[in-house]
Design a protein around this motif. Structure first.
Motif, mmCIF file in Angstrom:
data_model
loop_
_atom_site.group_PDB
_atom_site.id
_atom_site.type_symbol
_atom_site.label_atom_id
_atom_site.label_comp_id
_atom_site.label_asym_id
_atom_site.label_seq_id
_atom_site.Cartn_x
_atom_site.Cartn_y
_atom_site.Cartn_z
ATOM 1 N N PRO A 33 24.432 -8.056 7.181
ATOM 2 C CA PRO A 33 23.214 -8.806 6.872
ATOM 3 C C PRO A 33 22.096 -7.868 6.430
ATOM 4 C CG PRO A 33 24.114 -9.486 8.984
ATOM 5 C CD PRO A 33 24.881 -8.275 8.549
ATOM 6 N N TYR A 34 21.282 -8.336 5.504
ATOM 7 C CA TYR A 34 20.186 -7.539 4.967
ATOM 8 C C TYR A 34 18.973 -8.426 4.759
ATOM 9 C CZ TYR A 34 21.128 -9.729 0.476
ATOM 10 O OH TYR A 34 21.290 -10.647 -0.525
ATOM 11 N N PHE A 35 17.867 -7.797 4.469
ATOM 12 C CA PHE A 35 16.671 -8.549 4.096
ATOM 13 C C PHE A 35 15.930 -7.767 3.022
ATOM 14 C CE2 PHE A 35 15.402 -5.769 7.514
ATOM 15 C CZ PHE A 35 14.125 -5.360 7.198
ATOM 16 N N LYS A 36 15.046 -8.446 2.320
ATOM 17 C CA LYS A 36 14.237 -7.810 1.286
ATOM 18 C C LYS A 36 12.787 -7.778 1.738
ATOM 19 C CE LYS A 36 16.980 -8.688 -2.814
ATOM 20 N NZ LYS A 36 16.921 -9.105 -4.216
ATOM 21 N N LEU A 37 12.143 -6.634 1.513
ATOM 22 C CA LEU A 37 10.737 -6.501 1.888
ATOM 23 C C LEU A 37 9.845 -7.353 0.996
ATOM 24 C CD1 LEU A 37 10.486 -2.685 2.657
ATOM 25 C CD2 LEU A 37 10.658 -4.584 4.251
ATOM 26 N N SER A 38 10.221 -7.465 -0.278
ATOM 27 C CA SER A 38 9.497 -8.311 -1.224
ATOM 28 C C SER A 38 10.506 -9.241 -1.868
ATOM 29 C CB SER A 38 8.840 -7.463 -2.317
ATOM 30 O OG SER A 38 8.011 -6.485 -1.765
ATOM 31 N N PRO A 39 10.235 -10.542 -1.895
ATOM 32 C CA PRO A 39 11.185 -11.452 -2.516
ATOM 33 C C PRO A 39 11.321 -11.196 -4.016
ATOM 34 C CG PRO A 39 9.273 -12.647 -1.674
ATOM 35 C CD PRO A 39 9.076 -11.200 -1.354
ATOM 36 N N GLY A 40 12.424 -11.607 -4.562
ATOM 37 C CA GLY A 40 12.644 -11.452 -6.001
ATOM 38 C C GLY A 40 13.586 -10.306 -6.312
ATOM 39 N N ARG A 41 13.765 -10.071 -7.584
ATOM 40 C CA ARG A 41 14.715 -9.053 -8.028
ATOM 41 C C ARG A 41 14.291 -7.643 -7.653
ATOM 42 N NH1 ARG A 41 17.209 -9.453 -13.740
ATOM 43 N NH2 ARG A 41 18.840 -8.404 -12.605
ATOM 44 N N GLY A 42 13.000 -7.380 -7.588
ATOM 45 C CA GLY A 42 12.529 -6.031 -7.309
ATOM 46 C C GLY A 42 12.362 -5.711 -5.833
ATOM 47 N N GLY A 43 12.768 -6.627 -4.960
ATOM 48 C CA GLY A 43 12.583 -6.415 -3.526
ATOM 49 C C GLY A 43 13.425 -5.282 -2.997
ATOM 50 N N ARG A 44 12.850 -4.529 -2.105
ATOM 51 C CA ARG A 44 13.576 -3.410 -1.497
ATOM 52 C C ARG A 44 14.449 -3.924 -0.368
ATOM 53 N NH1 ARG A 44 9.278 1.531 -1.549
ATOM 54 N NH2 ARG A 44 8.709 1.255 -3.722
ATOM 55 N N VAL A 45 15.715 -3.584 -0.439
ATOM 56 C CA VAL A 45 16.694 -4.043 0.538
ATOM 57 C C VAL A 45 16.650 -3.146 1.771
ATOM 58 C CG1 VAL A 45 19.174 -4.348 0.972
ATOM 59 C CG2 VAL A 45 18.184 -5.040 -1.226
ATOM 60 N N ARG A 46 16.665 -3.771 2.933
ATOM 61 C CA ARG A 46 16.704 -3.057 4.198
ATOM 62 C C ARG A 46 17.725 -3.734 5.100
ATOM 63 N NH1 ARG A 46 14.354 -0.114 1.366
ATOM 64 N NH2 ARG A 46 12.345 0.888 1.691
ATOM 65 N N TYR A 47 18.198 -2.973 6.071
ATOM 66 C CA TYR A 47 19.176 -3.458 7.038
ATOM 67 C C TYR A 47 18.673 -3.147 8.438
ATOM 68 C CZ TYR A 47 22.459 -3.428 3.098
ATOM 69 O OH TYR A 47 23.088 -3.652 1.886
ATOM 70 N N ARG A 48 18.779 -4.111 9.343
ATOM 71 C CA ARG A 48 18.453 -3.846 10.745
ATOM 72 C C ARG A 48 19.665 -3.140 11.365
ATOM 73 N NH1 ARG A 48 16.385 -8.851 9.708
ATOM 74 N NH2 ARG A 48 14.142 -9.004 9.990
ATOM 75 N N LEU A 49 19.413 -2.064 12.088
ATOM 76 C CA LEU A 49 20.494 -1.299 12.710
ATOM 77 C C LEU A 49 21.355 -2.201 13.591
ATOM 78 C CD1 LEU A 49 22.001 1.299 13.334
ATOM 79 C CD2 LEU A 49 20.259 1.795 15.071
ATOM 80 N N ALA A 50 20.733 -3.076 14.357
ATOM 81 C CA ALA A 50 21.487 -3.972 15.242
ATOM 82 C C ALA A 50 22.440 -4.860 14.442
ATOM 83 C CB ALA A 50 20.532 -4.820 16.074
ATOM 84 N N ASP A 51 22.014 -5.327 13.266
ATOM 85 C CA ASP A 51 22.872 -6.157 12.421
ATOM 86 C C ASP A 51 24.052 -5.360 11.880
ATOM 87 O OD1 ASP A 51 21.174 -8.318 12.810
ATOM 88 O OD2 ASP A 51 20.142 -8.049 10.886
ATOM 89 N N VAL A 52 23.801 -4.122 11.478
ATOM 90 C CA VAL A 52 24.871 -3.264 10.951
ATOM 91 C C VAL A 52 25.886 -2.976 12.057
ATOM 92 C CG1 VAL A 52 25.418 -0.996 9.968
ATOM 93 C CG2 VAL A 52 23.404 -2.254 9.169
ATOM 94 N N GLU A 53 25.391 -2.682 13.246
ATOM 95 C CA GLU A 53 26.296 -2.407 14.373
ATOM 96 C C GLU A 53 27.135 -3.632 14.720
ATOM 97 O OE1 GLU A 53 23.709 1.019 16.687
ATOM 98 O OE2 GLU A 53 23.389 -1.086 17.211
ATOM 99 N N ALA A 54 26.530 -4.807 14.707
ATOM 100 C CA ALA A 54 27.274 -6.045 14.991
ATOM 101 C C ALA A 54 28.323 -6.297 13.911
ATOM 102 C CB ALA A 54 26.312 -7.229 15.086
ATOM 103 N N TRP A 55 27.972 -6.045 12.651
ATOM 104 C CA TRP A 55 28.910 -6.215 11.541
ATOM 105 C C TRP A 55 30.083 -5.251 11.698
ATOM 106 C CZ3 TRP A 55 30.504 -3.140 7.389
ATOM 107 C CH2 TRP A 55 31.142 -3.812 6.352
ATOM 108 N N GLU A 56 29.801 -4.010 12.098
ATOM 109 C CA GLU A 56 30.862 -3.023 12.329
ATOM 110 C C GLU A 56 31.794 -3.482 13.453
ATOM 111 O OE1 GLU A 56 28.753 1.220 11.215
ATOM 112 O OE2 GLU A 56 28.285 0.306 13.159
ATOM 113 N N ARG A 57 31.216 -3.971 14.547
ATOM 114 C CA ARG A 57 32.036 -4.439 15.677
ATOM 115 C C ARG A 57 32.918 -5.606 15.264
ATOM 116 N NH1 ARG A 57 27.276 -3.461 18.432
ATOM 117 N NH2 ARG A 57 26.683 -5.650 18.391
ATOM 118 N N ALA A 58 32.366 -6.533 14.492
ATOM 119 C CA ALA A 58 33.137 -7.704 14.061
ATOM 120 C C ALA A 58 34.299 -7.276 13.176
ATOM 121 C CB ALA A 58 32.237 -8.690 13.322
ATOM 122 N N ARG A 59 34.061 -6.341 12.274
ATOM 123 C CA ARG A 59 35.126 -5.871 11.387
ATOM 124 C C ARG A 59 36.188 -5.109 12.170
ATOM 125 N NH1 ARG A 59 35.369 -5.743 6.061
ATOM 126 N NH2 ARG A 59 36.220 -3.662 6.130
#
Length: 69
Positions: A33-59
């Protein structure tokens, strides 16, 4: 309490994939899971560490389940 937030290149390094792979996964809807700091095409993508860790555990659980079958 502030949550740890990672940039795309940090997640790519952590998962040992290229940033382009993360971009493809976002387009396919299969990556962490990710989120964008600014909506639209130019938004910077970021990831919450907790979400990345949960995604890793699920995989890991999916792969372990597949190997046992």
């Amino acid at each position: 309490m502030a949550q740890a937030v990672l940039e795309e290149h940090e997640v790519a390094e952590r998962l040992k994939v290229s940033p382009r792979t993360l971009q493809n996964w976002r387009w396919l809807g299969t990556g962490p899971p990710y989120f964008k700091l600014s909506p639209g095409r130019g938004g910077r993508v970021r990831y919450r560490l907790a979400d990345v860790e949960a995604w890793e555990r699920a995989r890991t659980a999916e792969q372990a389940g597949g190997a046992a079958a």
